[in-house]
Design an enzyme around this catalytic site. Structure first.
Site, PDB file in Angstrom:
ATOM      1  N   ASP A 231       0.779  -1.260   0.251  1.00 33.65           N
ATOM      2  CA  ASP A 231      -0.273   0.059  -0.076  1.00 33.65           C
ATOM      3  C   ASP A 231       1.091   1.424  -0.180  1.00 33.65           C
ATOM      4  O   ASP A 231       2.697   1.319   0.334  1.00 33.65           O
ATOM      5  CB  ASP A 231      -1.449  -0.185   1.402  1.00 33.65           C
ATOM      6  CG  ASP A 231      -2.000   1.020   0.974  1.00 33.65           C
ATOM      7  OD1 ASP A 231      -2.130   1.637   0.190  1.00 33.65           O
ATOM      8  OD2 ASP A 231      -3.137   1.395   1.930  1.00 33.65           O
ATOM      9  N   GLY A 232       0.581   2.308  -0.528  1.00 30.85           N
ATOM     10  CA  GLY A 232       1.407   3.378  -0.444  1.00 30.85           C
ATOM     11  C   GLY A 232       1.190   3.960  -1.815  1.00 30.85           C
ATOM     12  O   GLY A 232       2.214   5.055  -1.711  1.00 30.85           O
TER      13      GLY A 232
ATOM     14  N   GLY B 104       0.326   5.654  -4.439  1.00 30.92           N
ATOM     15  CA  GLY B 104      -0.671   7.109  -5.291  1.00 30.92           C
ATOM     16  C   GLY B 104      -0.176   7.385  -4.333  1.00 30.92           C
ATOM     17  O   GLY B 104       0.253   9.002  -4.871  1.00 30.92           O
TER      18      GLY B 104
ATOM     19  N   ARG C 297       0.087  10.010  -9.179  1.00 27.90           N
ATOM     20  CA  ARG C 297      -0.242   8.244  -8.847  1.00 27.90           C
ATOM     21  C   ARG C 297       0.291   7.473  -9.857  1.00 27.90           C
ATOM     22  O   ARG C 297       1.120   6.293  -8.987  1.00 27.90           O
ATOM     23  CB  ARG C 297      -1.710   8.243  -8.645  1.00 27.90           C
ATOM     24  CG  ARG C 297      -2.582   8.911  -7.321  1.00 27.90           C
ATOM     25  CD  ARG C 297      -3.874   8.572  -7.643  1.00 27.90           C
ATOM     26  NE  ARG C 297      -4.654   6.829  -7.252  1.00 27.90           N
ATOM     27  CZ  ARG C 297      -4.234   6.860  -6.126  1.00 27.90           C
ATOM     28  NH1 ARG C 297      -4.085   7.276  -4.858  1.00 27.90           N
ATOM     29  NH2 ARG C 297      -4.644   5.176  -5.768  1.00 27.90           N
TER      30      ARG C 297
ATOM     31  N   HIS D 123       2.866   3.886  -8.889  1.00 28.26           N
ATOM     32  CA  HIS D 123       2.967   2.217  -9.360  1.00 28.26           C
ATOM     33  C   HIS D 123       4.115   1.571  -9.720  1.00 28.26           C
ATOM     34  O   HIS D 123       4.634   0.805  -9.706  1.00 28.26           O
ATOM     35  CB  HIS D 123       1.429   1.665 -10.305  1.00 28.26           C
ATOM     36  CG  HIS D 123       0.620   1.576  -9.303  1.00 28.26           C
ATOM     37  ND1 HIS D 123       0.132   2.040  -8.172  1.00 28.26           N
ATOM     38  CD2 HIS D 123      -0.610   3.249  -9.889  1.00 28.26           C
ATOM     39  CE1 HIS D 123      -0.976   2.047  -7.263  1.00 28.26           C
ATOM     40  NE2 HIS D 123      -1.596   3.380  -8.486  1.00 28.26           N
TER      41      HIS D 123
ATOM     42  N   TRP E 156     -11.808  -2.277  -8.926  1.00 22.86           N
ATOM     43  CA  TRP E 156     -12.176  -1.541 -10.271  1.00 22.86           C
ATOM     44  C   TRP E 156     -12.951   0.231 -10.328  1.00 22.86           C
ATOM     45  O   TRP E 156     -13.578   0.328 -11.070  1.00 22.86           O
ATOM     46  CB  TRP E 156     -13.115  -2.621 -10.682  1.00 22.86           C
ATOM     47  CG  TRP E 156     -12.655  -4.149 -11.346  1.00 22.86           C
ATOM     48  CD1 TRP E 156     -12.721  -5.409 -10.237  1.00 22.86           C
ATOM     49  CD2 TRP E 156     -11.683  -4.536 -12.507  1.00 22.86           C
ATOM     50  NE1 TRP E 156     -11.887  -6.445 -11.046  1.00 22.86           N
ATOM     51  CE2 TRP E 156     -11.330  -5.844 -12.420  1.00 22.86           C
ATOM     52  CE3 TRP E 156     -11.401  -3.853 -13.339  1.00 22.86           C
ATOM     53  CZ2 TRP E 156     -10.852  -5.867 -12.965  1.00 22.86           C
ATOM     54  CZ3 TRP E 156     -11.256  -4.271 -14.371  1.00 22.86           C
ATOM     55  CH2 TRP E 156     -10.395  -5.240 -14.141  1.00 22.86           C
TER      56      TRP E 156
ATOM     57  N   LEU F 221      11.251 -20.469  -5.488  1.00 20.88           N
ATOM     58  CA  LEU F 221       9.870 -19.442  -5.132  1.00 20.88           C
ATOM     59  C   LEU F 221       8.843 -19.917  -5.454  1.00 20.88           C
ATOM     60  O   LEU F 221       8.842 -19.490  -7.111  1.00 20.88           O
ATOM     61  CB  LEU F 221      10.001 -18.410  -4.630  1.00 20.88           C
ATOM     62  CG  LEU F 221       9.507 -17.028  -4.438  1.00 20.88           C
ATOM     63  CD1 LEU F 221       8.874 -17.442  -2.844  1.00 20.88           C
ATOM     64  CD2 LEU F 221      10.489 -15.564  -4.846  1.00 20.88           C
TER      65      LEU F 221
ATOM     66  N   ARG G  77       1.841  -5.069   5.710  1.00 21.51           N
ATOM     67  CA  ARG G  77       1.401  -3.943   5.049  1.00 21.51           C
ATOM     68  C   ARG G  77       1.854  -2.844   4.925  1.00 21.51           C
ATOM     69  O   ARG G  77       1.973  -2.508   6.746  1.00 21.51           O
ATOM     70  CB  ARG G  77       0.127  -4.138   5.483  1.00 21.51           C
ATOM     71  CG  ARG G  77      -0.801  -3.262   4.865  1.00 21.51           C
ATOM     72  CD  ARG G  77      -2.740  -2.616   5.228  1.00 21.51           C
ATOM     73  NE  ARG G  77      -2.911  -1.401   3.659  1.00 21.51           N
ATOM     74  CZ  ARG G  77      -3.773  -1.882   3.796  1.00 21.51           C
ATOM     75  NH1 ARG G  77      -5.138  -2.795   3.996  1.00 21.51           N
ATOM     76  NH2 ARG G  77      -4.858  -1.146   2.732  1.00 21.51           N
TER      77      ARG G  77
HETATM   78  C1  FPP Z   1      -1.955  -0.260  -3.058  1.00 19.21           C
HETATM   79  O1  FPP Z   1      -1.822   1.359  -3.497  1.00 19.21           O
HETATM   80  C2  FPP Z   1      -1.259  -0.662  -4.518  1.00 19.21           C
HETATM   81  C3  FPP Z   1      -1.705  -1.052  -5.818  1.00 19.21           C
HETATM   82  C4  FPP Z   1      -3.153  -0.855  -5.696  1.00 19.21           C
HETATM   83  C5  FPP Z   1      -1.559  -1.627  -7.301  1.00 19.21           C
HETATM   84  C6  FPP Z   1       0.570  -2.620  -6.429  1.00 19.21           C
HETATM   85  C7  FPP Z   1       0.946  -2.522  -7.860  1.00 19.21           C
HETATM   86  C8  FPP Z   1       1.953  -2.295  -8.034  1.00 19.21           C
HETATM   87  C9  FPP Z   1       3.250  -2.233  -6.988  1.00 19.21           C
HETATM   88  C10 FPP Z   1       2.933  -2.211  -9.115  1.00 19.21           C
HETATM   89  C11 FPP Z   1       2.698  -3.375 -10.019  1.00 19.21           C
HETATM   90  C12 FPP Z   1       1.338  -3.714 -10.425  1.00 19.21           C
HETATM   91  C13 FPP Z   1       0.592  -4.706 -10.538  1.00 19.21           C
HETATM   92  C14 FPP Z   1      -0.603  -5.351 -11.499  1.00 19.21           C
HETATM   93  C15 FPP Z   1       2.163  -6.068 -10.434  1.00 19.21           C
HETATM   94  P1  FPP Z   1      -2.242   2.258  -3.286  1.00 19.21           P
HETATM   95  O2  FPP Z   1      -2.679   2.920  -5.004  1.00 19.21           O
HETATM   96  O3  FPP Z   1      -3.939   2.056  -2.684  1.00 19.21           O
HETATM   97  O4  FPP Z   1      -1.143   3.951  -2.623  1.00 19.21           O
HETATM   98  P2  FPP Z   1      -2.565   4.468  -1.849  1.00 19.21           P
HETATM   99  O5  FPP Z   1      -2.945   4.004  -0.367  1.00 19.21           O
HETATM  100  O6  FPP Z   1      -1.630   5.488  -1.514  1.00 19.21           O
HETATM  101  O7  FPP Z   1      -3.162   4.968  -2.540  1.00 19.21           O
END
Ligand code: FPP
Length: 224
Positions: free
Chosen positions: A12-13, A15, A25, A29, A61, A122, A172
């Protein structure tokens, strides 16, 4: 010292990191994907056999289409450019979740799973379009339509995680303390670590520190 066989991570994080550092954002990723590669390497070094990564939930989604498209495009490019390398390193890739993406991505995912199925250094379980409540509902539906008695041993045969041991450790990142519909059944006895850093800031040393703490903890599994 506790054996560590399976680590699950809610990454998480991205964005927040992207907005703070690059004003978008999606750049978070992109950066997050680099961290995945570092963590895979360290997981192999630590001789951990299963790594489950929450990449996209059934609830994700609800995000803007532009962000969803970006994420899946990132994943497609990753699969195309890196699957050979993963295979060489004897890494198995398994998808947990419903493969309901574009034809191209579905095909790439199935091909990646097939290519790496025999690998045993793995196993990476990539949770994509994954939701634990949906997994449970589907499992109950399927067991009800079968001859199987409803018990723990039989029910888990209907999960995406069939044949995968439960995580010993959940991490997390992103300074948020919730499970977000991730492996609700499978995490029943996992140790949970909430990390303040955002996923793109997380590194091998943070990972190693958590692993060390985990190894020293007394795990009771309900006993005393
Ligand atoms: C959560 O952060 C992260 C995700 C929803 C996507 C995780 C994806 C990656 C680590 C990149 C690789 C991509 C794939 C599909 C393998 P958030 O966007 O919810 O962050 P926030 O809480 O700061 O909004």
């Amino acid at each position: 010292m506790n054996p560590l066989n399976h680590v699950a991570i809610i990454m998480d994080g991205n964005g927040r990191w992207g907005l703070k550092n690059k004003n978008s954002r999606n750049s978070g990723h992109k950066e997050g994907l680099k961290v995945i590669e570092k963590i895979i390497k360290e997981t192999i070094k630590q001789k951990i056999k299963y790594l489950t990564l929450y990449a996209f939930s059934t609830e994700n989604w609800r995000r803007p289409k532009k962000e969803i498209d970006y994420l899946f495009n990132l994943l497609e490019n990753f699969l195309i450019s890196k699957i050979g390398e993963l295979d060489k390193k004897k890494i198995r890739l398994k998808i947990i979740g419903a493969k309901a993406f574009s034809k191209k991505l579905n095909k790439l995912l199935i091909a990646a799973e097939k290519k790496t199925i025999k690998n045993d250094i793995l196993q990476i379980n990539l949770a994509l379009n994954y939701g634990s409540k949906l997994e449970l509902i589907n499992a109950f539906k399927r067991i009800s339509n079968s001859q199987d008695e409803i018990n723990e041993k039989n029910l888990i045969k209907y999960f995406y995680t069939k044949n995968i041991p439960d995580p010993d450790l959940l991490i997390r990142t992103g300074d948020t303390k919730r499970l977000s519909n991730f492996l609700l059944w499978q995490l029943a006895y996992s140790e949970i670590y909430f990390e303040k850093k955002l996923w793109p800031e997380f590194n091998e040393n943070d990972y190693i520190k958590i692993i060390k703490k985990f190894k020293r903890i007394k795990r009771n599994f309900g006993k005393i």
